[in-house]
Design an enzyme around this catalytic site. Sequence first.
Site, short mmCIF file in Angstrom:
data_model
loop_
_atom_site.label_atom_id
_atom_site.label_comp_id
_atom_site.label_asym_id
_atom_site.label_seq_id
_atom_site.Cartn_x
_atom_site.Cartn_y
_atom_site.Cartn_z
N THR A 157 0.83 -1.21 0.00
CA THR A 157 0.00 0.00 0.00
C THR A 157 0.87 1.27 0.00
N GLY A 196 3.12 -3.17 8.54
CA GLY A 196 3.34 -3.45 9.96
C GLY A 196 4.80 -3.82 10.22
N GLU A 440 -6.26 -5.81 3.82
CA GLU A 440 -6.29 -7.02 2.98
C GLU A 440 -7.51 -7.03 2.07
C1 LIG Z 1 8.87 -16.27 15.39
C2 LIG Z 1 8.42 -14.96 15.85
C3 LIG Z 1 7.33 -15.02 16.80
C4 LIG Z 1 6.91 -13.69 17.16
C5 LIG Z 1 5.98 -13.74 18.19
C6 LIG Z 1 4.80 -13.03 17.88
C7 LIG Z 1 4.14 -13.66 16.81
C8 LIG Z 1 2.82 -13.19 16.64
C9 LIG Z 1 2.36 -13.67 15.38
C10 LIG Z 1 2.36 -15.11 15.33
C11 LIG Z 1 2.05 -15.54 13.92
C12 LIG Z 1 1.91 -16.95 13.80
C13 LIG Z 1 1.86 -17.37 12.38
C14 LIG Z 1 0.53 -17.35 11.82
C15 LIG Z 1 0.47 -16.62 10.53
C16 LIG Z 1 -0.86 -16.17 10.27
C17 LIG Z 1 -1.00 -14.70 10.44
C18 LIG Z 1 -2.41 -14.36 10.66
C19 LIG Z 1 -2.81 -12.96 10.65
C20 LIG Z 1 -2.40 -12.24 9.45
C21 LIG Z 1 -2.67 -10.81 9.68
C22 LIG Z 1 -1.76 -10.07 8.85
C23 LIG Z 1 -1.98 -8.63 9.12
C24 LIG Z 1 -2.15 -7.99 7.80
C25 LIG Z 1 -2.09 -6.52 7.87
C26 LIG Z 1 -2.52 -5.94 6.56
C27 LIG Z 1 -1.86 -6.14 5.43
C28 LIG Z 1 -2.38 -5.57 4.13
O1 LIG Z 1 -3.41 -4.95 4.06
S1 LIG Z 1 -1.42 -5.85 2.74
C29 LIG Z 1 -2.23 -5.01 1.43
C30 LIG Z 1 -3.50 -5.69 1.01
N1 LIG Z 1 -4.09 -5.01 -0.11
C31 LIG Z 1 -5.18 -5.41 -0.70
O2 LIG Z 1 -5.80 -6.38 -0.30
C32 LIG Z 1 -5.60 -4.64 -1.89
C33 LIG Z 1 -6.98 -4.97 -2.37
N2 LIG Z 1 -7.06 -4.87 -3.81
C34 LIG Z 1 -7.04 -5.96 -4.63
O3 LIG Z 1 -6.93 -7.10 -4.18
C35 LIG Z 1 -7.12 -5.72 -6.10
O4 LIG Z 1 -6.61 -4.56 -6.53
C36 LIG Z 1 -8.53 -5.88 -6.64
C37 LIG Z 1 -8.88 -7.34 -6.51
C38 LIG Z 1 -9.54 -5.05 -5.88
C39 LIG Z 1 -8.59 -5.44 -8.09
O5 LIG Z 1 -7.46 -5.91 -8.75
P1 LIG Z 1 -7.19 -5.60 -10.31
O6 LIG Z 1 -7.52 -4.19 -10.59
O7 LIG Z 1 -5.83 -6.07 -10.63
O8 LIG Z 1 -8.19 -6.57 -10.92
P2 LIG Z 1 -9.56 -6.35 -11.64
O9 LIG Z 1 -10.57 -5.80 -10.71
O10 LIG Z 1 -9.34 -5.61 -12.90
O11 LIG Z 1 -9.89 -7.83 -11.96
C40 LIG Z 1 -9.29 -8.55 -13.04
C41 LIG Z 1 -9.58 -9.99 -12.87
O12 LIG Z 1 -8.72 -10.55 -11.90
C42 LIG Z 1 -9.48 -11.22 -10.92
N3 LIG Z 1 -8.74 -11.15 -9.64
C43 LIG Z 1 -8.46 -10.08 -8.91
N4 LIG Z 1 -7.77 -10.44 -7.80
C44 LIG Z 1 -7.62 -11.78 -7.88
C45 LIG Z 1 -6.98 -12.74 -7.04
N5 LIG Z 1 -6.41 -12.40 -5.90
N6 LIG Z 1 -7.01 -14.03 -7.40
C46 LIG Z 1 -7.62 -14.41 -8.55
N7 LIG Z 1 -8.24 -13.54 -9.40
C47 LIG Z 1 -8.23 -12.25 -9.07
C48 LIG Z 1 -10.78 -10.46 -10.89
O13 LIG Z 1 -11.78 -11.20 -10.26
C49 LIG Z 1 -10.99 -10.25 -12.35
O14 LIG Z 1 -11.46 -11.44 -12.92
P3 LIG Z 1 -12.47 -11.39 -14.15
O15 LIG Z 1 -11.89 -10.46 -15.16
O16 LIG Z 1 -13.75 -10.88 -13.60
O17 LIG Z 1 -12.56 -12.81 -14.58
C1 LIG Z 2 -4.26 -1.63 10.55
C2 LIG Z 2 -3.84 -1.67 9.11
C3 LIG Z 2 -2.73 -2.41 8.77
C4 LIG Z 2 -2.31 -2.44 7.44
N1 LIG Z 2 -1.19 -3.13 7.13
C5 LIG Z 2 -0.72 -3.11 5.86
C6 LIG Z 2 0.49 -3.78 5.52
O1 LIG Z 2 1.13 -4.39 6.36
N2 LIG Z 2 0.94 -3.71 4.25
C7 LIG Z 2 0.25 -3.04 3.29
O2 LIG Z 2 0.71 -3.03 2.15
N3 LIG Z 2 -0.91 -2.42 3.57
C8 LIG Z 2 -1.41 -2.43 4.82
N4 LIG Z 2 -2.59 -1.79 5.13
C9 LIG Z 2 -3.28 -1.06 4.08
C10 LIG Z 2 -4.59 -1.71 3.65
O3 LIG Z 2 -4.35 -2.85 2.89
C11 LIG Z 2 -5.42 -0.70 2.86
O4 LIG Z 2 -5.73 0.38 3.71
C12 LIG Z 2 -6.68 -1.34 2.32
O5 LIG Z 2 -6.39 -2.27 1.30
C13 LIG Z 2 -7.71 -0.31 1.80
O6 LIG Z 2 -7.13 0.49 0.82
P1 LIG Z 2 -7.16 2.10 0.91
O7 LIG Z 2 -6.66 2.50 2.23
O8 LIG Z 2 -6.49 2.58 -0.31
O9 LIG Z 2 -8.69 2.48 0.86
P2 LIG Z 2 -9.45 3.18 -0.35
O10 LIG Z 2 -9.40 2.28 -1.53
O11 LIG Z 2 -9.00 4.57 -0.53
O12 LIG Z 2 -10.92 3.13 0.23
C14 LIG Z 2 -11.64 4.27 0.71
C15 LIG Z 2 -13.14 4.06 0.39
O13 LIG Z 2 -13.30 4.03 -1.02
C16 LIG Z 2 -14.05 2.90 -1.41
N5 LIG Z 2 -13.59 2.38 -2.71
C17 LIG Z 2 -12.32 2.30 -3.16
N6 LIG Z 2 -12.30 1.76 -4.41
C18 LIG Z 2 -13.57 1.48 -4.72
C19 LIG Z 2 -14.22 0.89 -5.85
N7 LIG Z 2 -13.52 0.44 -6.89
N8 LIG Z 2 -15.56 0.76 -5.83
C20 LIG Z 2 -16.27 1.18 -4.77
N9 LIG Z 2 -15.72 1.74 -3.66
C21 LIG Z 2 -14.39 1.89 -3.65
C22 LIG Z 2 -13.81 1.87 -0.31
O14 LIG Z 2 -14.89 0.96 -0.21
C23 LIG Z 2 -13.69 2.74 0.93
O15 LIG Z 2 -14.97 2.97 1.46
C24 LIG Z 2 -3.03 -1.74 6.45
C25 LIG Z 2 -4.16 -1.02 6.81
C26 LIG Z 2 -4.57 -0.97 8.13
C27 LIG Z 2 -5.79 -0.17 8.49
#
Ligand SMILES: CCCCCCCCCCCCCCCCCCCCCCCCC/C=C/C(=O)SCCNC(=O)CCNC(=O)[C@H](O)C(C)(C)COP(=O)(O)OP(=O)(O)OC[C@H]1O[C@@H](n2cnc3c(N)ncnc32)[C@H](O)[C@@H]1OP(=O)(O)O
Ligand SMILES: Cc1cc2nc3c(=O)[nH]c(=O)nc-3n(C[C@H](O)[C@H](O)[C@H](O)COP(=O)(O)OP(=O)(O)OC[C@H]3O[C@@H](n4cnc5c(N)ncnc54)[C@H](O)[C@@H]3O)c2cc1C
Length: 674
Positions: A157, A196, A440
């Site tokens: 992000t 994170g 996510e």
């Molecule tokens: C040893 C050390 C020990 C330490 C001790 C402490 C430990 C504590 C921890 C212990 C851990 C133990 C281990 C356990 C591990 C488990 C951990 C559990 C918890 C995990 C928590 C993690 C915290 C996470 C924090 C947050 C992180 C983040 O947020 S990262 C960033 C995430 N970002 C997003 O998710 C972005 C969202 N956006 C999208 O996914 C995409 O942009 C979109 C899907 C919205 C659009 O993509 P795009 O524009 O490219 O695609 P289109 O809309 O054009 O679609 C095209 C076609 O593609 C298809 N498609 C899209 N995505 C997918 C896909 N993923 N897979 C397959 N197909 C996909 C889409 O459907 C379209 O298809 P069609 O054209 O319709 O056919």
């Molecule tokens: C606690 C926390 C931890 C995180 N950790 C990580 C990390 O470790 N690594 C990392 O890479 N990222 C991380 N993120 C980022 C996170 O993945 C993004 O914030 C998340 O994917 C949402 O994206 P954005 O912030 O751009 O929201 P935006 O996309 O700007 O969303 C804002 C609003 O717009 C709307 N919107 C956006 N696009 C559309 C659309 N196409 N159609 C309709 N509505 C739409 C949404 O629904 C929402 O209401 C973290 C976020 C948080 C809060």
Amino acid sequence: MTQTNNNMTVNPDLAMERAKCNFNVLEVTHIFDGGERNTLQRKKIEDVALNSGASKDALGEEHMSPKEKYENAVRKSCIYATMMKNELAELSGLESFGVSSPVIRRTADAFFKEVSPFLLHLGMFVPTIMGQCTPEQQSYWLPRALDMQIIGTYAQTELGHGTFIRGLETTATYDPETEEFVLHSPTLSSYKWWAGGLGKTVNYCIVVAQLYTKGECHGTHPFIVQIRDEDTHVPLPGIKVGEIGPKMGFNTADNGFLGFDHYRIPREHMLMKNAQVLKDGTYVKVARHGKLTYGTMVFVRVVLVNEVAFNLAKASTIAVRYSAIRRQSKPKPDEVEPQILDYVTQQHKLFIAIATAHALQLCSTWLWESFSAVLAQMKGGNTDTLPEFHALSSCLKAISTSDSAHLIEQCRHACGGHGYMISSGIPNLYNFVSATRTYEGDYTVLLLQTARFLVKAYEQAEAKKPLTPTVSYLAHAFSGSRATWDNSPDGIIRSFQALAAGKTAVCVTNMRKRMRAGLSQVDAWEMSTIQLVAAAEAHCRAVIADTYRKEIVRLTANSSPNVKVVMDQLTTLYLYYWALERTGDLLMFTSVSQKDLVDLQIAYEELLLKIRPNAVGLVDAFDLRDELLHSTLGSYDGRVYERLMEEALKSPMNKEPVSDAYSKYLRPMMKGKL
Ligand SMILES: CCCCCCCCCCCCCCCCCCCCCCCCC/C=C/C(=O)SCCNC(=O)CCNC(=O)[C@H](O)C(C)(C)COP(=O)(O)OP(=O)(O)OC[C@H]1O[C@@H](n2cnc3c(N)ncnc32)[C@H](O)[C@@H]1OP(=O)(O)O
Ligand SMILES: Cc1cc2nc3c(=O)[nH]c(=O)nc-3n(C[C@H](O)[C@H](O)[C@H](O)COP(=O)(O)OP(=O)(O)OC[C@H]3O[C@@H](n4cnc5c(N)ncnc54)[C@H](O)[C@@H]3O)c2cc1C
């Protein structure tokens, strides 16, 4: 008056509740854990990790400064990491310690009221190495990461883009002269933001950047990037990195920002399982499916369903135990004040939380098994099941996180004023889970991904083409008559499927109308997105209901009669609750009558009364140790008022009889001398 139970002083109301529970609590624990073996293994891990007291703080996290909180979280992460390497790995039955073990993850919650700064290391950095590297790359990076010689995070992000990954601005431009990639942040909005552990903890990260080679952009790709010196931890030249500041939760996770100034990394640091850049700069696509680089996100979405089920189980344990000891109001003047758990409105708030924790827990296991099957097929080169799985994991992530956040907040309401205390444990649970709705993949955005799949499936059904399993019900959408209502569990599930099919049909019809009226396909889609989100939500509710019911029937096949009854009551409660939440939709898409709905409401209320005597037993069956609950209101012994007072007395504000603020401000103001 208190009673003692296993050498523990227990609140008499809780003791009474436990005495009247009519089912075998341990059997339900086994169902929730996925079998007796898992329960035994979990308990062993918890004993080793928690009995030494290493998870405890002398002073509560809530009384520490942000810097102290962070340092304390790092200290305990290191203790826990060492335990994981030394003892827990063997107990969890994994060759390499901890990764993907939900028990290890859960046990960690005793150490952190918020989260570990290592969460992203194990949650995303290690999984990305496992999923996106070639075997050679993996053999280099994975042992170092698992041994924690390097600590990493996942930086995708940016300030300007999170949802729209294709819009990311960070560039990775290949230089064939030096066989390096040059990473660059061309704008402020291209700065990485949120990862994170990035702020202070990690020395490596996965960076997602637009790949340029031979003057052409090939879209976003993952790279492994060193950002801090392995010895001194000082940020390397060309790197600008820091922490993003206070947040609603996650305050021990040092989420960070990161910018690059023409920063060079070796060619081999591109993760090359799905695409490669050869020495001369030639781009080679390896993967059969364009979205495999999104694989880590799919993995985390699957894991999150389990994560939120667990957190909801915690909140409902706290709120139900508290509701059993709390007495309030006097509806019958001659009787003592009732336990608040006796109020039907309280049962309405809480029993759905217990049922949802069960529903999501069972769905998460089922989703994990489906994920494993999809991965196995992909290993053999077959990506046919990926679109359905993406649609499924997207909607389950969206609905499970959203429902859990809502129900955790409802548990707080159920605890009245005391639920607002940090020491109740509920605010931290809410702050953590409400973020899962956003990260996510945001709720709306993910449901729209599912809607894309639903619309395509609907068109296939219309053309009488075969349908994939989770949408096979769409085949009945063309019968021309409304689905017949019947209030049996299977009947209600069929009605939920009819709602999903009906809502999808409305979307398709409206989009076609809008296109005939001259809108482009994109605009017609956009104008229909409110209904598309509703269709995807309805689809997901049908999937959860169906899976929950089928899994409970399967898992209780050999259970004792009373366990069967209480599990059946909980499943039925879940179905009635959601039918009653969606009466308008049922009237639109099924044959349900007003009388049917009035009868259903009465059946629901009667079910609450049947579950009431077993409520404490049901939350005890989650088997959450006090160390995991971090709650004055929810501990096993129910000594709520004593614990609230003990915690209040720990407040640094109570250290001196008169605050300095008195002489500095209050006194001068009160004496007219300010
Ligand atoms: C040893 C050390 C020990 C330490 C001790 C402490 C430990 C504590 C921890 C212990 C851990 C133990 C281990 C356990 C591990 C488990 C951990 C559990 C918890 C995990 C928590 C993690 C915290 C996470 C924090 C947050 C992180 C983040 O947020 S990262 C960033 C995430 N970002 C997003 O998710 C972005 C969202 N956006 C999208 O996914 C995409 O942009 C979109 C899907 C919205 C659009 O993509 P795009 O524009 O490219 O695609 P289109 O809309 O054009 O679609 C095209 C076609 O593609 C298809 N498609 C899209 N995505 C997918 C896909 N993923 N897979 C397959 N197909 C996909 C889409 O459907 C379209 O298809 P069609 O054209 O319709 O056919
Ligand atoms: C606690 C926390 C931890 C995180 N950790 C990580 C990390 O470790 N690594 C990392 O890479 N990222 C991380 N993120 C980022 C996170 O993945 C993004 O914030 C998340 O994917 C949402 O994206 P954005 O912030 O751009 O929201 P935006 O996309 O700007 O969303 C804002 C609003 O717009 C709307 N919107 C956006 N696009 C559309 C659309 N196409 N159609 C309709 N509505 C739409 C949404 O629904 C929402 O209401 C973290 C976020 C948080 C809060």
